[in-house]
Structures are given as C-alpha cells and as structure tokens.
Design an enzyme around this catalytic site. Structure first.
Site, PDB file in Angstrom:
ATOM      1  N   ASN A 100     -10.969 -26.468 -10.829  1.00 33.56           N
ATOM      2  CA  ASN A 100     -12.348 -26.392 -11.092  1.00 33.56           C
ATOM      3  C   ASN A 100     -12.586 -27.415 -12.102  1.00 33.56           C
ATOM      4  OD1 ASN A 100     -14.557 -23.813 -11.497  1.00 33.56           O
ATOM      5  ND2 ASN A 100     -15.010 -25.741 -11.618  1.00 33.56           N
ATOM      6  N   THR A 101     -12.370 -27.216 -13.077  1.00 36.95           N
ATOM      7  CA  THR A 101     -12.819 -28.191 -14.391  1.00 36.95           C
ATOM      8  C   THR A 101     -12.602 -29.521 -14.143  1.00 36.95           C
ATOM      9  OG1 THR A 101     -12.152 -26.179 -15.941  1.00 36.95           O
ATOM     10  CG2 THR A 101     -12.835 -28.392 -16.883  1.00 36.95           C
TER      11      THR A 101
ATOM     12  N   LYS B 281      -8.956 -13.235  -5.878  1.00 36.16           N
ATOM     13  CA  LYS B 281      -8.337 -14.008  -7.053  1.00 36.16           C
ATOM     14  C   LYS B 281      -8.400 -13.091  -8.239  1.00 36.16           C
ATOM     15  CE  LYS B 281      -8.329 -17.833 -10.163  1.00 36.16           C
ATOM     16  NZ  LYS B 281      -8.793 -19.017 -10.540  1.00 36.16           N
TER      17      LYS B 281
ATOM     18  N   GLY C 240      -8.664 -24.707 -18.012  1.00 30.35           N
ATOM     19  CA  GLY C 240      -9.330 -25.746 -18.563  1.00 30.35           C
ATOM     20  C   GLY C 240      -8.712 -26.480 -19.225  1.00 30.35           C
TER      21      GLY C 240
ATOM     22  N   ALA D 184      -4.881 -23.450 -12.027  1.00 29.65           N
ATOM     23  CA  ALA D 184      -5.277 -23.643 -13.488  1.00 29.65           C
ATOM     24  C   ALA D 184      -4.569 -24.595 -14.151  1.00 29.65           C
ATOM     25  CB  ALA D 184      -5.202 -22.681 -14.211  1.00 29.65           C
ATOM     26  N   GLY D 185      -5.124 -25.628 -15.044  1.00 31.07           N
ATOM     27  CA  GLY D 185      -4.488 -26.370 -15.874  1.00 31.07           C
ATOM     28  C   GLY D 185      -4.456 -27.884 -15.294  1.00 31.07           C
TER      29      GLY D 185
END
Lengths: 257, 65
Positions: free
Chosen positions: A206-207, A96, A157, A184-185
């Site tokens: 992830n977050t 990645k 994040g 992301a986001g």
C-alpha cells in the site's frame, strides 16, 4: 496461475487503498497497474457522515475484488467481530486477518491470529492471515483452515523490503503448494521482484505506491517488477557462487603472449 | 435513553437497534453494527432491543492497506 480460494487473478499485485493524495489518484493507480484485488477496511461513521459511502461507490466503480482487513485489531474478539461486520458490508467471505501484537512493529500476535483464523474459517470465511515467516505458525494456520499465507516482508509501512530473505525462502520451500503472498514492508519494486524470484505467488502493498510522488506510475513499476520476478522464478535462476566462472569459452582462444 | 454511539453519548427515543439507526441518520446507508462488542447482522436489527447505556458501533467502508 496461483489460486486464492478459487480466484486466479492475472495480476499478482494486491493493492491497498489508503493514504493516496485523492480518490482520483487511487483510481488511476488501480487502473494503471491492472490490479484486480484491493484491500479495504471499516471505520466508525457518523449518521451525517458520507465518507464511507463515497469510498464504497468508488471501489464498486473500479470493478475490482475487495479484500477487507481487520487492521488495528489487537484481540481475537475484536478481529472476529470486525470480520463479521466486513462480510456483511462488503459482501465477501474474504478477510485479511490482522491481529496486532505490538505497536512499535505492528508484528502479528500469532497466537491470537491462529485462534481467530480457526473461528473464522469454521464460520465460512476465507482467511488471508497476515503472519510472520515462522513455518510452525504457518502450519498451524493451515490446520486452522487457511488456504493462503501472507508473511510480512518487514513492518507495515516501513519500506524496508525483505528483512529475512532466508526465512521467506525457507517458508516457500516448506509449503510448496500453498499460495504465499508477501504482505507489508515493501518499499521498492526491486523488493517485490526479489520476493517473486523466491517463488512467492503475490505481493500485497500500500504505502510504497500511495506515498510515492506519482502513485500511478509507481503502481505500474510494481506491476512490471512483479511480473519480471515471477518470470525469473519460472525460468529457474542460476545459483550464486563465490568465484568467477568465465562466460566466454576459453577453448580456441588465440595464444598471444 | 442514552446510548454510546461510536463512543459518544447520544439520546434516543428508539426501542430497537433498527429504530435507533434511523433516528441517528443512518437510514439507507451501507453500515455494519455491533452492540456491546457483538456483531448484529442487519436482518436482526429490528429484533435487538436496546437498554440505557448500550454501546453501539456503526462502521462503514474505509480505505485500508
């Protein structure tokens, strides 16, 4: 099924492994959601340190495929060297690729990204580039050898969801045969469902799971939303319109006034 | 000689990268290495001779997003 360099996962959720309250909770989240691909990273380890070794044992126990990242790299050289180290440690050609251009938004440096993607693809890597929704950049990344594109939904994040649904829709339409992953986001399962309804092939996050009050439950919620969004895309949604259109037939209605 | 191991100065008696890693406690560990910013594959560690002031990076698997 979408193919990511020949791999066709049943689950379209790719999960990050950072920020969980504990390794056991990370393992619960992976198992509860049926995730088959997790992202991992590399960090300095002291000779007497054991954290990295313990983490690697846990990932191997989970039996999932790993997608190492080049998080935190700001230059082509750093990203390429990190990718080379990751290939040796994790035993995979997948990478990645992140080349960060700016620290407030962690926006990709797309110029460096294209250059690094070219170098790594020529060296046998299978590159998953973390990019923007810019279709010109997307085309250059494909020219550089990438077979997957991973545009951001919003800054890493931030949990904002899809900042530019128009741009993401355009990208989907412009690259109909290319596996596209929103990376992301993402903050909520509804954000992920939205991206899937647009026709995206997967979601990397992830977050939103790791920092939830109950990560395993949230991972399941994302898995369900992603599946629902994909089904909706395949079912060919209606177009939105401004004015009402009665769903109940008016023909034959009793005349009562 | 003095090496910069992950940014910290360390004294070693080793001549090669492989010897330095063993001396610094990395024997048997899953790590990747770079010397002065360039990746060094594990099979080449015995052939890389170090000099005073070399910057050694040693990394291991870590959680990531």
């Amino acid at each position: 099924m979408a193919s990511f360099y020949g791999f066709e996962p049943k689950s379209r959720l790719f999960l990050g492994t950072a920020q969980y309250p504990s390794p056991a909770i990370l393992a619960d989240a992976v198992r509860a959601s049926g995730v088959e691909v997790v992202t991992v990273s590399l960090r300095r380890e002291a000779g007497e340190g054991a954290a990295g070794q313990a983490f690697w044992s846990l990932v191997k126990e989970l039996g999932v495929r790993v997608l190492p990242n080049t998080a935190g790299c700001h230059s082509v050289k750093e990203a390429v060297t990190t990718a080379q180290m990751a290939r040796e440690v994790f035993g995979t050609n997948w990478i990645k690729l992140e080349v960060i251009g700016e620290d407030d938004t962690l926006q990709p440096d797309v110029v460096g990204l294209i250059e690094a993607a070219r170098i790594l693809s020529a060296d046998g890597f299978e590159v998953f580039p973390y990019t923007t929704e810019d279709i010109v950049v997307g085309g250059r990344l494909l020219d550089a050898g990438c077979e997957v594109l991973m545009p951001w939904g919003a800054p890493i994040g931030s949990g904002r969801g899809l900042n530019n649904p128009y741009g993401l829709r355009t990208m989907r339409q412009h690259f109909p045969g290319i596996p596209l992953v929103v990376d992301a986001g993402i903050g909520l399962p509804s954000h992920a469902a939205h991206a899937m309804e647009l026709g995206y092939d997967g979601i990397l996050l992830n977050t939103a799971v790791a920092r939830a009050g109950d990560p395993a439950l949230m991972a399941r919620a994302f898995a369900s939303a992603i599946e629902a969004g994909r089904q909706a895309f395949e079912a060919q949604p209606i177009e939105a319109r401004d004015m009402a259109a009665p769903s109940t037939p008016v023909m034959g209605k009793a005349f009562l006034s | 000689m003095t090496l910069l191991l992950n940014g910290e100065p360390r004294q070693v008696a080793a001549d090669t990268l492989a010897e330095a890693l063993a001396e610094l406690g990395y024997a048997g560990k899953v790590v990747a290495t770079a010397v002065n910013g360039d990746f060094v594959a594990s099979r080449l560690r015995e052939t890389v001779r170090l000099v005073d002031g070399d910057r050694i990076e040693v990394v291991a698997p870590m959680q990531g997003g």
